[in-house]
Motif scaffolding. Structure first.
Motif, PDB file in Angstrom:
ATOM      1  N   LYS A 169      42.875  36.309  38.798  1.00  0.00           N
ATOM      2  CA  LYS A 169      43.594  37.567  38.671  1.00  0.00           C
ATOM      3  C   LYS A 169      42.619  38.738  38.729  1.00  0.00           C
ATOM      4  O   LYS A 169      41.498  38.639  38.249  1.00  0.00           O
ATOM      5  CB  LYS A 169      44.345  37.615  37.338  1.00  0.00           C
ATOM      6  CG  LYS A 169      45.473  36.631  37.243  1.00  0.00           C
ATOM      7  CD  LYS A 169      46.205  36.805  35.923  1.00  0.00           C
ATOM      8  CE  LYS A 169      47.367  35.832  35.835  1.00  0.00           C
ATOM      9  NZ  LYS A 169      48.105  35.986  34.583  1.00  0.00           N
ATOM     10  N   PRO A 170      43.066  39.856  39.290  1.00  0.00           N
ATOM     11  CA  PRO A 170      42.194  41.033  39.295  1.00  0.00           C
ATOM     12  C   PRO A 170      42.011  41.562  37.873  1.00  0.00           C
ATOM     13  O   PRO A 170      42.886  41.404  37.019  1.00  0.00           O
ATOM     14  CB  PRO A 170      42.943  42.036  40.166  1.00  0.00           C
ATOM     15  CG  PRO A 170      44.353  41.586  40.155  1.00  0.00           C
ATOM     16  CD  PRO A 170      44.324  40.101  39.972  1.00  0.00           C
ATOM     17  N   ILE A 171      40.890  42.183  37.635  1.00  0.00           N
ATOM     18  CA  ILE A 171      40.588  42.711  36.307  1.00  0.00           C
ATOM     19  C   ILE A 171      41.396  43.984  36.090  1.00  0.00           C
ATOM     20  O   ILE A 171      41.375  44.898  36.909  1.00  0.00           O
ATOM     21  CB  ILE A 171      39.085  43.001  36.183  1.00  0.00           C
ATOM     22  CG1 ILE A 171      38.301  41.716  36.375  1.00  0.00           C
ATOM     23  CG2 ILE A 171      38.760  43.646  34.845  1.00  0.00           C
ATOM     24  CD1 ILE A 171      36.809  41.909  36.465  1.00  0.00           C
ATOM     25  N   GLU A 186      27.497  40.912  46.107  1.00  0.00           N
ATOM     26  CA  GLU A 186      28.388  40.298  45.129  1.00  0.00           C
ATOM     27  C   GLU A 186      29.288  39.313  45.848  1.00  0.00           C
ATOM     28  O   GLU A 186      29.768  39.589  46.935  1.00  0.00           O
ATOM     29  CB  GLU A 186      29.247  41.341  44.426  1.00  0.00           C
ATOM     30  CG  GLU A 186      28.473  42.302  43.562  1.00  0.00           C
ATOM     31  CD  GLU A 186      29.377  43.298  42.887  1.00  0.00           C
ATOM     32  OE1 GLU A 186      30.614  43.166  42.991  1.00  0.00           O
ATOM     33  OE2 GLU A 186      28.851  44.229  42.268  1.00  0.00           O
ATOM     34  N   ILE A 227      32.831  36.897  46.089  1.00  0.00           N
ATOM     35  CA  ILE A 227      34.231  37.226  45.882  1.00  0.00           C
ATOM     36  C   ILE A 227      34.648  36.806  44.480  1.00  0.00           C
ATOM     37  O   ILE A 227      34.120  35.859  43.906  1.00  0.00           O
ATOM     38  CB  ILE A 227      35.147  36.554  46.931  1.00  0.00           C
ATOM     39  CG1 ILE A 227      35.035  35.037  46.857  1.00  0.00           C
ATOM     40  CG2 ILE A 227      34.826  37.056  48.314  1.00  0.00           C
ATOM     41  CD1 ILE A 227      36.068  34.321  47.692  1.00  0.00           C
ATOM     42  N   THR A 228      35.611  37.527  43.905  1.00  0.00           N
ATOM     43  CA  THR A 228      36.127  37.221  42.582  1.00  0.00           C
ATOM     44  C   THR A 228      37.394  36.404  42.740  1.00  0.00           C
ATOM     45  O   THR A 228      38.324  36.813  43.438  1.00  0.00           O
ATOM     46  CB  THR A 228      36.446  38.514  41.808  1.00  0.00           C
ATOM     47  OG1 THR A 228      35.265  39.312  41.772  1.00  0.00           O
ATOM     48  CG2 THR A 228      36.884  38.201  40.394  1.00  0.00           C
ATOM     49  N   ARG A 229      37.429  35.275  42.102  1.00  0.00           N
ATOM     50  CA  ARG A 229      38.616  34.428  42.174  1.00  0.00           C
ATOM     51  C   ARG A 229      39.469  34.644  40.942  1.00  0.00           C
ATOM     52  O   ARG A 229      38.978  34.981  39.881  1.00  0.00           O
ATOM     53  CB  ARG A 229      38.217  32.956  42.265  1.00  0.00           C
ATOM     54  CG  ARG A 229      37.453  32.655  43.523  1.00  0.00           C
ATOM     55  CD  ARG A 229      37.129  31.197  43.613  1.00  0.00           C
ATOM     56  NE  ARG A 229      36.351  30.934  44.817  1.00  0.00           N
ATOM     57  CZ  ARG A 229      35.948  29.754  45.192  1.00  0.00           C
ATOM     58  NH1 ARG A 229      36.233  28.701  44.457  1.00  0.00           N
ATOM     59  NH2 ARG A 229      35.252  29.600  46.281  1.00  0.00           N
TER      60      ARG A 229
END
Length: 58
Positions: A29-31, A23, A25-27
């Motif tokens: 705000k965190p979920i 996976e 990285i998620t950019r």
């Protein structure tokens, strides 16, 4: 997408990463997931509360 001297389609990278279990990285705000009332107060549901008497006459 270009990596080194290779031109690779984004969908190809996505498919290969999914096959390998990777996976990116998620950019942003965190979920934040919703916390239900039952999770917060689950241990208190069904409990009978009774007043405590400490010998006072109030």
């Amino acid at each position: 997408m270009q990596r080194g001297s290779f031109d690779v389609a984004r969908c190809t990278v996505a498919r290969l990463m999914k096959a390998m279990g990777l996976e990116g990285i998620t950019r942003g705000k965190p979920i934040r997931t919703t916390v239900t009332t039952i999770q917060l107060f689950g241990s208190v549901i069904g409990t009978k509360f009774a007043p405590r008497h400490h010998g006072c006459t109030c």
